[in-house]
Design an enzyme around this catalytic site. Structure first.
Site, mmCIF file in Angstrom:
data_model
loop_
_atom_site.group_PDB
_atom_site.id
_atom_site.type_symbol
_atom_site.label_atom_id
_atom_site.label_comp_id
_atom_site.label_asym_id
_atom_site.label_seq_id
_atom_site.Cartn_x
_atom_site.Cartn_y
_atom_site.Cartn_z
ATOM 1 N N ARG A 69 -10.002 51.009 14.148
ATOM 2 C CA ARG A 69 -9.078 51.321 13.061
ATOM 3 C C ARG A 69 -9.001 52.823 12.795
ATOM 4 O O ARG A 69 -8.048 53.297 12.176
ATOM 5 C CB ARG A 69 -9.486 50.571 11.796
ATOM 6 C CG ARG A 69 -8.406 50.518 10.723
ATOM 7 C CD ARG A 69 -8.752 49.584 9.585
ATOM 8 N NE ARG A 69 -9.998 49.922 8.949
ATOM 9 C CZ ARG A 69 -11.100 49.154 8.940
ATOM 10 N NH1 ARG A 69 -11.095 47.974 9.553
ATOM 11 N NH2 ARG A 69 -12.201 49.540 8.325
ATOM 12 N N TYR A 123 15.661 60.347 0.669
ATOM 13 C CA TYR A 123 15.797 59.125 1.454
ATOM 14 C C TYR A 123 15.603 57.905 0.551
ATOM 15 O O TYR A 123 14.691 57.868 -0.267
ATOM 16 C CB TYR A 123 14.737 59.173 2.544
ATOM 17 C CG TYR A 123 14.630 58.047 3.520
ATOM 18 C CD1 TYR A 123 15.745 57.500 4.148
ATOM 19 C CD2 TYR A 123 13.366 57.562 3.868
ATOM 20 C CE1 TYR A 123 15.610 56.482 5.083
ATOM 21 C CE2 TYR A 123 13.222 56.558 4.811
ATOM 22 C CZ TYR A 123 14.348 56.016 5.409
ATOM 23 O OH TYR A 123 14.206 55.012 6.338
ATOM 24 N N ASP A 195 9.554 65.603 3.287
ATOM 25 C CA ASP A 195 9.952 64.801 4.441
ATOM 26 C C ASP A 195 10.701 65.751 5.371
ATOM 27 O O ASP A 195 11.828 66.152 5.100
ATOM 28 C CB ASP A 195 10.863 63.658 3.992
ATOM 29 C CG ASP A 195 11.280 62.751 5.146
ATOM 30 O OD1 ASP A 195 11.237 63.192 6.310
ATOM 31 O OD2 ASP A 195 11.675 61.601 4.883
ATOM 32 N N LYS A 220 11.853 58.954 14.964
ATOM 33 C CA LYS A 220 13.085 59.680 15.243
ATOM 34 C C LYS A 220 12.912 60.637 16.426
ATOM 35 O O LYS A 220 12.869 60.216 17.568
ATOM 36 C CB LYS A 220 13.536 60.425 13.986
ATOM 37 C CG LYS A 220 13.561 59.578 12.706
ATOM 38 C CD LYS A 220 14.465 58.376 12.795
ATOM 39 C CE LYS A 220 14.733 57.736 11.435
ATOM 40 N NZ LYS A 220 13.557 57.157 10.768
#
Length: 408
Positions: A69, A123, A195, A220
């Site tokens: 993890r 966003y 962002d 992206k």
């Protein structure tokens, strides 16, 4: 590939090739050779040498085996590469999506009773996190106008602990004065989170412009091929340690296979950004000449809203921009989009293929109903994500779309 000694700063394209390729990521201890790409290490269990090693534990940093993890060499190589690309960062945490990176970062720096100021053109999922999810934890959020630094300064109070920025803004692509806003925030002891998916650190080194944490959707531009979901948060110490601890509390981890895909995409990101930005500018210039278009919302376009600030602060752009129709209804806009053959209809962006989706600018903002300088239009917008196709082909496709829009 090397563990490079200090020397002249490398160019962006060279850094993309070299980043995250430390010898320990691409070779096996005791061997003389190495491979070009870090291998895909698939492992949930990490083994200790002996009982004494187990008792000694491992540092909570990348590069130390502990448990799956916390990642392994494939994930560490990607995080290391992203840190190298972000001037001022000491570390990067990876997340299974950009929204996960945003949510976890905000939870890492905010506590019950705190206030978050969130840019009004953010966003939509970020807005939902700020105004809905965080409320469940006793955290309040208020939108602010990113184009009014004085009003922003007046909103900061004793409970304000962080500000959420995005530059340019989502959908309507306003460019704000990030250095001015972050200077105000820092002077008041408020953390600035941005962002930075649109420009990436190649086009906008956010920490150098005063931000404390920079978040990206690696889905992206970094992935670049529309085949993975991932996000990241990068920062200097001790802030990145807070983000890392919160991510571990919440069990955030990314697949080593996806990390390998992101590393592959990273190597060509500079070339793809240059190509898509160049094509987008050509398409934007053509759209600005169309009588059907009220406004082209592309900060790279001379004369467009925010172009001067974009020239001052940015070293590059990308293929994402929008335009507003002048005289059209929803049915006409649908005819335009449905007639497109080279533009797919779908969310996301930053891949090799071009996309188009409709949006309505008016409801996007609560404080400023239109981008600055725009007081006409139908109120209907189209967002384009320009891919790697030829500009003339995309322009021809849009020309067919406008012809279909005008048909009755």
């Amino acid at each position: 590939m090397t563990d490079r000694e200090d020397g002249p700063e490398l160019g962006k394209a060279t850094r993309l090739v070299e980043a995250g390729r430390k010898r320990e990521w691409v070779s096996t201890p005791g061997t003389k050779g190495a491979v070009v790409n870090p291998p895909v290490w698939r492992a949930s269990t990490h083994l200790y040498e002996n009982s004494e090693d187990l008792v000694g534990g491992r540092p909570n940093e990348d590069g130390h085996f502990y448990y799956g993890r916390r990642g392994g060499p494939t994930q560490w190589a990607l995080a290391d590469a992203l840190t190298e690309l972000e001037p001022g960062a000491d570390g990067t945490e990876l997340f299974p999506s950009g929204v996960a990176a945003l949510a976890c970062t905000l939870m890492a720096v905010l506590r019950p009773g705190d206030e978050l100021l969130v840019t009004d053109n953010v966003y939509e999922p970020t807005r939902n996190i700020a105004l809905s999810m965080l409320r469940q934890f006793g955290i309040t959020a208020r939108p602010f106008d990113p184009l009014d630094p004085d009003a922003f300064a007046a909103m900061i109070g004793e409970k304000t602990k962080a500000v959420m920025l995005e530059n340019p803004g989502s959908l309507t692509l306003e460019v704000c004065d990030i250095p001015a806003l972050t200077a105000i925030a820092r002077d008041r002891g408020v953390l600035s989170i941005i962002d930075n998916t649109w420009a990436t650190p190649l086009g906008f080194p956010a920490l150098q412009h005063g931000c404390d944490i920079t978040v990206m959707s690696l889905t992206k531009h970094v992935g670049g091929h529309s085949d993975l979901m991932m996000g990241s948060a990068s920062a200097a110490k001790p802030v990145i340690n807070r983000v890392r601890r919160q991510a571990q509390f919440m069990g955030q981890v990314v697949s080593p296979d996806d990390a390998a895909l992101a590393l592959r995409g990273l190597r060509t990101m500079s070339l793809r950004l240059e190509r898509t930005a160049s094509t987008a500018l050509a398409v934007a210039q053509w759209l600005s000449s169309r009588t059907e278009v009220a406004a082209v919302l592309c900060p790279m376009l001379p004369g467009a809203p925010g172009h001067e600030l974009w020239q001052r602060d940015f070293a590059g752009g990308c293929g994402l921009f929008s335009f507003v129709l002048k005289d059209a209804d929803i049915a006409a806009r649908a005819r335009l989009i449905d007639a497109l053959e080279l533009f797919g209809i779908g969310f996301s962006w930053g891949g090799f293929e071009s996309l188009a989706i409709p949006f309505d600018p008016a409801p996007v903002h609560t404080l400023r109903p239109w981008p600055p300088g725009i007081d006409e239009g139908s109120g209907l917008g189209v967002r384009l994500s320009i891919g790697l196709e030829d500009a003339d082909d995309l322009i021809g496709d849009l020309d067919r779309g406008f012809a279909a829009m005008g048909a009755t």
